[in-house]
Design an enzyme around this catalytic site. Structure first.
Site, PDB file in Angstrom:
ATOM      1  N   GLU A 325     -21.210  27.236  29.800  1.00 13.49           N
ATOM      2  CA  GLU A 325     -21.304  26.403  28.576  1.00 13.49           C
ATOM      3  C   GLU A 325     -21.365  24.931  28.996  1.00 13.49           C
ATOM      4  O   GLU A 325     -20.611  24.080  28.506  1.00 13.49           O
ATOM      5  CB  GLU A 325     -20.093  26.648  27.674  1.00 13.49           C
ATOM      6  CG  GLU A 325     -19.855  28.130  27.380  1.00 13.49           C
ATOM      7  CD  GLU A 325     -18.652  28.399  26.499  1.00 13.49           C
ATOM      8  OE1 GLU A 325     -18.830  28.932  25.404  1.00 13.49           O
ATOM      9  OE2 GLU A 325     -17.523  28.052  26.906  1.00 13.49           O
ATOM     10  N   CYS A 421     -13.894  28.557  18.092  1.00  8.84           N
ATOM     11  CA  CYS A 421     -13.480  27.166  18.283  1.00  8.84           C
ATOM     12  C   CYS A 421     -14.263  26.190  17.398  1.00  8.84           C
ATOM     13  O   CYS A 421     -13.722  25.180  16.936  1.00  8.84           O
ATOM     14  CB  CYS A 421     -13.651  26.770  19.743  1.00  8.84           C
ATOM     15  SG  CYS A 421     -15.248  27.242  20.432  1.00  8.84           S
TER      16      CYS A 421
HETATM   17  O1  FUB Z   1     -12.065  27.564  25.829  1.00  7.49           O
HETATM   18  C1  FUB Z   1     -11.835  27.130  24.496  1.00  7.49           C
HETATM   19  C2  FUB Z   1     -13.146  26.955  23.784  1.00  7.49           C
HETATM   20  O2  FUB Z   1     -13.828  28.210  23.728  1.00  7.49           O
HETATM   21  C3  FUB Z   1     -14.127  26.048  24.471  1.00  7.49           C
HETATM   22  O3  FUB Z   1     -13.983  24.720  24.188  1.00  7.49           O
HETATM   23  C4  FUB Z   1     -15.410  26.592  24.003  1.00  7.49           C
HETATM   24  O4  FUB Z   1     -16.501  26.160  24.758  1.00  7.49           O
HETATM   25  C5  FUB Z   1     -15.183  28.063  24.063  1.00  7.49           C
HETATM   26  O5  FUB Z   1     -15.376  28.513  25.360  1.00  7.49           O
HETATM   27 ZN    ZN Z   2     -16.764  25.494  19.963  1.00  5.79          ZN
END
Ligand code: FUB
Ligand code: ZN
Length: 629
Positions: A325, A421
């Site tokens: 990501e 999230c």
């Molecule tokens: O790891 C917590 C949250 O979940 C991250 O900020 C997002 O990218 C997702 O992976």
């Molecule tokens: Zn998010």
């Protein structure tokens, strides 16, 4: 060190023809909807388990243990009494509470407050006597607390708890959640540090840094600022804490993913997981501000420059690869593989706000505007009941279904996510929009976002009557308390010139009640992307005011790649749409043939603001369009 400070949410009242319907949607639909989602009461949606975990933790006494060895605990393969969901599931409740707090600040609502109080009671019931609060470990295995900072999210959950505690206290005056956050913060201050017996660790997912600074701002306790600084400074120091913690050697790529490859103050390029990155950079900026740390500030500047000039999509999205990501290399901004997580653009807005407090330079609020009006808004459906996590610039629904490389891209928004999230992050940002509009110092009031509003500051009462999202016209009325300066940001997309302009702000000396009018002229424009970005050669995007436009299959038929518009095309505004003369190429059924000019037929091309795409079922979408020269 800072040049201005933003006015708090409580000082700003939004009233804007474009934003009213969105802020109302978030207040009346999104926040209640998300409350239901956290309680697993949305039919057909992915389960959250968030509230369920707090209920379990409140009842748990630590006598039964379950494994703590995964990032996600499914219902099918995890015992009923154990923690369910992703390891950071608690943070969704905290973000929801933060959104509720901001909403209560601008719109008191006893029913919402009662719901929020109930969630707070539950959270506090789950907290351990010593202040520890993370339901995964409370339920599953207390002996493992703080043993895997690299992968698990105790410090991340703490950060969101602290942000929520501060917001709820500021809005309602109620301290219960703030006290819980302080109790956890005190435990963290005892556990981490340079002293004998303390751990020299830091969170694998940043946010504790900026949250500790918020705690410091609210309570005045310097220990919280020191803790934030410790986390920033310790990160990336050798030997790597994550190596020690795992009794391992850094993997080939180092700890780029967590921005822990090098001490932040020496970092030069935005790398790794994009959300983690911008949360860290925001925390760095906070520490730099309060510790008067020029070196750290310059690191923030370098990281900002790298993102703004090399790693940001035209929609304000960041993080161009699904792998980790993460940020990719400079100029790597593929449209159809983009990750561009909603949270990352929200984090970029947080970072922008902090940088804007340092420098009176319009570039920061311009980026915040780009992210806000495009990626962030696009992440929510028109009815407020489904969301995008990933925000691509080009979508072929068939590819999303069958191409493994594009599995992360969804052609329609989801009701909820097991990893949710983004939706509550969106809710907290939109509910606190007023806090992103104005900043001031001893002499100057800055107008950073043209969101119709009234505000009371130390220097003046001001009102912005805004048709920014429409015609681009804005009227500002200001009643100064004493002679002062007004700084008005000139949008980067505008051809407005202004008089006394410096770094993108026009300055006015205001000595008495005054009215100023601006016409930023939001005529549609073609915008080109650097030719160092592969894939956009010969193409351009259409921008009108702060909005980037796109074309959709629902309006223009399939195979959007066959469409082109003239480089001198004029655009006719038709409601939300822009209509332009263009062409559709005849498809070549034959895979290869001798080169010849492909036949094309004149067509009308309909463009829709990017933030509105995907509201009509599965559908092709494209931001960059071919240009007929
Ligand atoms: O790891 C917590 C949250 O979940 C991250 O900020 C997002 O990218 C997702 O992976
Ligand atoms: Zn998010």
């Amino acid at each position: 060190m800072s040049c201005s400070i933003y006015l708090p949410l409580s000082a700003v009242k939004i009233d804007d023809p474009f934003w009213n319907k969105i802020t109302e949607l978030v207040r009346t639909v999104v926040i209640p909807y998300q409350y239901e989602a956290l309680h697993d009461r949305i039919e057909g949606a992915e389960k959250s388990f968030c509230i369920e975990n707090f209920i379990k933790a409140a009842k748990a006494d630590g006598s039964v243990t379950y494994p703590v060895d995964r990032w996600c605990y499914g219902e099918d393969d995890t015992p009923g009494g154990a923690f369910h969901g992703w390891v950071f599931q608690d943070s969704d409740a905290y973000k929801w509470l933060e959104a509720a707090a901001y909403s209560l600040c601008t719109h008191p609502d006893p029913e919402l407050e009662k719901k929020a109080d109930g969630v707070i009671d539950l959270i506090c019931a789950a907290q351990l006597e010593n202040g520890y609060l993370d339901t995964l470990y409370i339920i599953n295995d207390r002996s493992k607390i703080f043993t895997n900072l690299r992968d698990y999210h105790e410090l991340y959950c703490f950060g969101h708890l602290a942000e929520a505690g501060v917001a709820y206290y500021n809005s309602t005056g109620k301290r219960k959640l703030l006290d819980a956050a302080m109790k956890f913060a005190d435990l963290i201050c005892e556990t981490f540090g340079e002293n004998k017996g303390q751990k020299r660790g830091y969170g694998g997912h940043e946010i504790a840094e900026l949250a500790l600074v918020k705690l410091f701002e609210t309570t005045g306790y310097v220990k919280y600022l020191r803790m934030a600084k410790f986390f920033v400074d310790e990160r990336g120091r050798k030997p790597y804490y994550f190596d020690l913690e795992h009794n391992a050697k850094t993997k080939g790529e180092g700890y780029f993913y967590n921005q822990a490859h090098r001490q932040p103050r020496f970092q030069t390029e935005a790398v790794g997981h994009a959300v983690r990155g911008v949360y860290l950079y925001s925390g760095m900026a906070d520490v730099a501000k309060y510790c008067n740390d020029g070196e750290l500030y310059f690191a923030c500047r370098r990281l900002w420059d790298n993102i703004e000039q090399r790693k940001m999509y035209i929609t304000g999205g960041i993080g161009s690869t699904v792998h980790g990501e993460a940020f990719s290399f400079d100029y790597d901004l593929p449209n159809d593989l983009a990750y561009s997580e909603t949270c990352a653009s929200i984090g970029l807005i947080f970072f922008a706000k902090r940088m804007a407090e340092f420098d009176a330079d319009s570039r920061y609020s311009a980026v915040a505007e780009r992210a806000l009006y495009n990626t962030v808004l696009a992440s929510m459906a028109e009815d407020g009941k489904s969301f995008f996590y990933v925000n691509p610039l080009e979508v072929n629904p068939l590819a999303c279904r069958v191409d493994e490389r594009k599995k992360h891209i969804k052609a329609v928004r989801q009701k909820w996510f097991s990893c949710a999230c983004c939706p509550p992050n969106l809710a907290r940002l939109i509910s606190s929009l007023g806090a992103y509009c104005y900043s001031e110092n001893e002499d100057t009031l800055f107008i950073n976002q043209f969101i119709g509003s009234t505000a009371k500051s130390a220097l003046a009462s001001v009102s912005v009557d805004s048709d920014y999202a429409g015609s681009g016209r804005v009227k500002i009325k200001i009643s100064p308390k004493r002679p002062m300066t007004l700084a008005v940001r000139i949008p980067e997309w505008s051809d407005y010139k202004g008089g006394d302009v410096k770094d993108g702000y026009e300055y006015f000396r205001i000595e008495k009640e005054s009215e100023l009018e601006f016409d930023f002229n939001s005529q549609p424009r073609l915008v080109k992307c650097s030719n160092l970005v592969r894939g956009n050669e010969g193409r351009a995007a259409v921008q009108r005011g702060p909005f980037i436009y796109c074309i959709e299959g629902a309006d223009n038929g399939e195979n959007l790649q066959l469409l082109s518009i003239d480089k001198n095309a004029s655009f006719i505004k038709d409601g939300e749409y822009l209509i332009a003369d263009g062409y559709r190429e005849t498809p070549d059924e034959k895979l290869y043939s001798l080169y010849s000019k492909t036949k094309q037929t004149p067509v009308k091309i309909k463009l829709l603001p990017y933030y509105r795409w995907g509201n009509r079922g599965e559908n092709e979408m494209q931001v960059y369009i071919r240009i007929n020269n």
